[in-house]
Design an enzyme around this catalytic site. Structure first.
Site, PDB file in Angstrom:
ATOM      1  N   PRO A 137       0.526  -1.187   0.074  1.00  0.00           N
ATOM      2  CG  PRO A 137       0.330  -1.323   2.119  1.00  0.00           C
ATOM      3  CD  PRO A 137       0.109  -1.557   1.237  1.00  0.00           C
ATOM      4  CG  ASN A 138      -0.359   4.533   1.371  1.00  0.00           C
ATOM      5  OD1 ASN A 138      -1.542   5.111   0.746  1.00  0.00           O
ATOM      6  ND2 ASN A 138      -0.321   4.317   2.354  1.00  0.00           N
ATOM      7  NE  ARG A 159       3.520   6.755   1.536  1.00  0.00           N
ATOM      8  CZ  ARG A 159       4.108   5.415   1.936  1.00  0.00           C
ATOM      9  NH1 ARG A 159       4.363   4.402   1.141  1.00  0.00           N
ATOM     10  NH2 ARG A 159       4.010   5.077   2.992  1.00  0.00           N
ATOM     11  CE1 TYR A 176       9.063   4.951   2.899  1.00  0.00           C
ATOM     12  CE2 TYR A 176       7.062   7.403   3.313  1.00  0.00           C
ATOM     13  CZ  TYR A 176       7.623   5.896   3.272  1.00  0.00           C
ATOM     14  OH  TYR A 176       7.074   5.270   4.714  1.00  0.00           O
ATOM     15  CG  ASN A 232       8.379  -1.807   0.401  1.00  0.00           C
ATOM     16  OD1 ASN A 232       7.342  -2.405   1.170  1.00  0.00           O
ATOM     17  ND2 ASN A 232       8.797  -1.029   0.206  1.00  0.00           N
ATOM     18  CB  ALA A 286       1.081   0.665   6.180  1.00  0.00           C
ATOM     19  CD  GLU A 292      11.347  -7.070   5.649  1.00  0.00           C
ATOM     20  OE1 GLU A 292      11.395  -7.617   6.407  1.00  0.00           O
ATOM     21  OE2 GLU A 292      10.536  -6.112   6.469  1.00  0.00           O
ATOM     22  CG  HIS A 313      10.922  -1.782   4.985  1.00  0.00           C
ATOM     23  ND1 HIS A 313      10.186  -1.627   4.494  1.00  0.00           N
ATOM     24  CD2 HIS A 313      11.457  -3.200   5.160  1.00  0.00           C
ATOM     25  CE1 HIS A 313       8.983  -2.747   5.102  1.00  0.00           C
ATOM     26  NE2 HIS A 313       9.644  -3.653   5.645  1.00  0.00           N
ATOM     27  NE  ARG A 347       9.476   6.473   8.804  1.00  0.00           N
ATOM     28  CZ  ARG A 347       8.845   5.868   8.184  1.00  0.00           C
ATOM     29  NH1 ARG A 347       9.235   5.219   6.658  1.00  0.00           N
ATOM     30  NH2 ARG A 347       7.928   6.641   7.793  1.00  0.00           N
TER      31      ARG A 347
HETATM   32  C1  DQA Z   1       8.007   1.192   4.033  1.00  0.00           C
HETATM   33  C2  DQA Z   1       8.123   1.571   5.683  1.00  0.00           C
HETATM   34  C3  DQA Z   1       6.671   1.090   5.897  1.00  0.00           C
HETATM   35  O1  DQA Z   1       6.673   1.119   7.433  1.00  0.00           O
HETATM   36  C4  DQA Z   1       5.568   2.450   5.604  1.00  0.00           C
HETATM   37  O2  DQA Z   1       4.255   2.141   6.198  1.00  0.00           O
HETATM   38  C5  DQA Z   1       5.871   2.034   3.821  1.00  0.00           C
HETATM   39  C6  DQA Z   1       7.295   2.171   2.789  1.00  0.00           C
HETATM   40  C7  DQA Z   1       9.016   1.775   3.056  1.00  0.00           C
HETATM   41  O3  DQA Z   1       9.419   1.006   1.594  1.00  0.00           O
HETATM   42  O4  DQA Z   1      10.413   2.133   3.841  1.00  0.00           O
HETATM   43  O5  DQA Z   1       4.868   1.974   3.491  1.00  0.00           O
HETATM   44  O6  DQA Z   1       7.805  -0.462   3.714  1.00  0.00           O
END
Ligand code: DQA
Length: 145
Positions: free
Chosen positions: A9-10, A17, A22, A73, A76, A97, A99, A106
């Site tokens: 998501p996102n 964003r 990011y 990735n 959240a 994984e 990020h 964080r």
């Molecule tokens: C994320 C880190 C997560 O905590 C966050 O909710 C994201 C992006 C990252 O790529 O840094 O949506 O996965």
């Protein structure tokens, strides 16, 4: 080798964003970067993004047929989803994984990762480069097995 690259998501909002966290590049830029990196490594990357947990679960399950590894990735859902963890365990493919941000530096609620328990490695805080490292890691991991 065919790798499924999942973004949660996102991540479709990259560029708009929280650019301070990011970066300024878009999701389309990320896909182009991953596809180029995969080609350079002699890999095929199938990049998908969804804002929906169940869709991500479905795609992980489908990867059991025809894919050699998963880069994920989960956004959240990293910090909440036992369903994604179970799906990764169910398919028994090597998973890495990623990020974009360094989640270890964080908020407290980002310190838990369920999917990590089913991943051979985690890359965080490297921006897009983390995805390239994840592809290389899978290539090396699969070459050994
Ligand atoms: C994320 C880190 C997560 O905590 C966050 O909710 C994201 C992006 C990252 O790529 O840094 O949506 O996965």
């Amino acid at each position: 080798m065919k790798i499924l690259v999942l973004n949660g998501p996102n991540l479709n909002m990259l560029g708009k964003r929280e650019p301070g966290i990011y970066g300024a590049q878009s999701y389309a830029d990320l896909v182009a970067f991953i596809e180029k990196s995969a080609a350079e490594e002699g890999l095929e990357a199938d990049c998908r993004q969804s804002n929906h947990e169940g869709t991500l679960v479905d795609w992980i399950q489908e990867a059991a047929d025809g894919y050699d590894g998963i880069v994920i990735n989960p956004g959240a859902y990293t910090h909440t989803s036992i369903a994604l963890l179970d799906a990764l365990k169910a398919v028994n493919l090597p998973a890495v994984e990623v990020h974009i941000s360094d989640v270890s530096k964080r908020e407290d609620f980002r310190q838990v990762s369920y999917v990590r328990m089913a991943c051979v490695k985690t890359y965080m805080g490297l921006g897009f480069e983390g995805y390239r490292q994840a592809l290389i890691c899978l290539k090396e991991h699969c070459g050994r097995s």
